[in-house]
Design an enzyme around this catalytic site. Structure first.
Site, short mmCIF file in Angstrom:
data_model
loop_
_atom_site.label_atom_id
_atom_site.label_comp_id
_atom_site.label_asym_id
_atom_site.label_seq_id
_atom_site.Cartn_x
_atom_site.Cartn_y
_atom_site.Cartn_z
CB THR A 221 14.25 -46.07 -3.58
OG1 THR A 221 14.83 -45.45 -5.27
CG2 THR A 221 14.77 -44.25 -3.10
CG PHE B 179 11.89 -44.43 0.95
CD1 PHE B 179 12.46 -42.54 0.18
CD2 PHE B 179 11.80 -45.07 -0.33
CE1 PHE B 179 11.60 -42.86 -1.28
CE2 PHE B 179 11.43 -44.70 -1.45
CZ PHE B 179 11.38 -43.46 -1.87
#
Lengths: 288, 288
Positions: free
Chosen positions: B171, B173
């Site tokens: 992921t 960010f």
């Protein structure tokens, strides 16, 4: 003609199928994968998939599944989405302690839901399924966000109508089949392609359409599994596959793309063009 | 330095913040909107938002919120996501009747979850929050899909480790702040723009980068609310705002775009560049 859809009877997908192709039979499937399986295995002739919503954006799972399966897109349709707050007859809004629906539907009614106090918002897999749950379990403290049809089917009342934040809430659906026989005259083509990871690769790819004056009505990027931060590109072209510009553009694209797959060529949906299913199926297939 | 994040203590966002900037303080927020509000109102100096996942794709809500707020991106970071099946200590996998987690996490563990029989899959708003619920309500028949940290924080055991379908599950960010002061030397810029609804508009827009050899690391389209089937485009450029090519490309883009907004210029994240928060904050701001 049997059209598979994801969800429970009363789902927006079922409503879209019945509106676009009146008189057809619909078959409910629990998951999007089952819609594809139903068509692939011949249990239904077609499957209808929501692909994007004008507020929430793309339904990415279906882009991924279109790529995994070899089931061409043969038509598209659109449906105006109107969400209602529905509950058992006689329920007052002040009694509601829980509102359940699909996360997309909940998100589309955010302003209204925030105005309720002491209410738990519960994400489920299904708008119509949430309505059914209330009926089946006789839940007097629970409301669902669902369509008027779902309320009718499961004997619920509309506590508050049209609770979505935006009026222009439209979902676009794709009809898939085993045979690439479009309903109507194709003037739209959907492709997916992968590009080398080099500067300007997407620009070059789009040049094959721009240089031929082919308009893109949609461009969507999706991650490639196992290759972090590399993407697949899904495009919708405003040209049918039989259009010589379209064929040439795809050949040109294949020169620089890692690979290209045509997902289908089909008629752009319009309210005016709505016809009984049988009538459309026999039209203009010679041009494809 | 205080970083707001969405979720419960033990969330992946919190883990990413603590890993990238050791020693900082983290503040849990219930919703992404609250992360933005926390930064805008000065309750935290920064906010960390998941923006895309290498399997699931973009977190569109955050793209929408970045546009609605004037809080620049000042850094990015990445985190390898490893999902575990966690439950109360002593629970056997055969006792589990319910698995709850965020829909994205559930989707990323689909193969494993399908292998469980007689188990209900429940979508929640939060991975770590699901772990907390099991602890708080002492649920002996329920497991959550969550991080090792969440299990540790809420006193749960790992029933089955690393249950995600794909190993390369990362992921990305974005760190937002009130002041556009980047941490480190910016070599990446995020923009959003709207185009006129004309053939070749996107091609022309991308030409401003291609003609200057500026690589696009990401292109994402999002629907425009109230304008069905028109889109905004979010792009990440492999060039800092101080790079003369970048400035010229943005001016050039503004010639044909309806409007352009810079969301921030920041340093491309790399493991090697990880430094204590204070050290980064004082670096190279003169170049921006």
């Amino acid at each position: 003609m049997r059209i598979a859809f994801q969800g429970t009877s009363g789902a927006y997908s079922e409503g879209a199928a019945q509106r676009a192709w009146p008189g057809i039979e619909t078959v409910a499937c629990e998951q999007f994968e089952h819609v594809f399986a139903s068509v692939a295995e011949g249990r239904t002739s077609h499957g209808l998939l929501p692909i994007e919503n004008s507020i929430g954006g793309s339904i990415h799972r279906n882009y991924d599944l279109l790529l995994e399966h070899d089931l061409p897109i043969v038509a598209e349709t659109e449906l105006q989405v109107v969400h209602h707050l529905v509950a058992l007859p006689g329920t007052e809004i002040s009694q509601i302690r829980r509102v359940c629906s699909h996360p997309q539907a909940l998100a589309q009614c955010e302003s209204f839901l925030r105005s309720l106090s002491n209410v738990e918002i519960v994400a489920t897999y299904d708008t119509a399924g949430s309505a059914r749950l209330i009926q089946e379990q006789n839940l007097t403290d629970t409301a669902a966000v669902a369509s008027a049809r779902a309320a009718e089917i499961f004997g619920l009342s509309v506590l508050k109508a049209a609770i979505q934040d935006y009026r222009d809430n439209i979902t676009r659906f794709l009809l898939i089949a085993r045979d690439p026989q479009p309903l109507g005259q194709p003037d739209k083509t959907s492709l997916v392609f992968a590009l080398p990871n080099s500067a300007g690769a997407l620009f070059k790819a789009l040049s094959v359409f721009a240089l031929r004056d082919i308009d893109l009505t949609k461009l969507e990027s999706r991650p490639m599994r196992g290759r972090p931060w590399e993407y697949l590109f899904y495009v919708d072209l405003a040209a049918g596959r039989a259009d010589v510009r379209c064929g040439r553009a795809i050949v040109h694209l294949a020169e620089s793309a890692r690979w290209v797959k045509t997902l289908g060529s089909y008629a752009r949906w319009s309210e005016a063009a709505m016809r009984p299913f049988g009538a459309e199926a026999s039209m203009d297939v010679s041009t494809v």
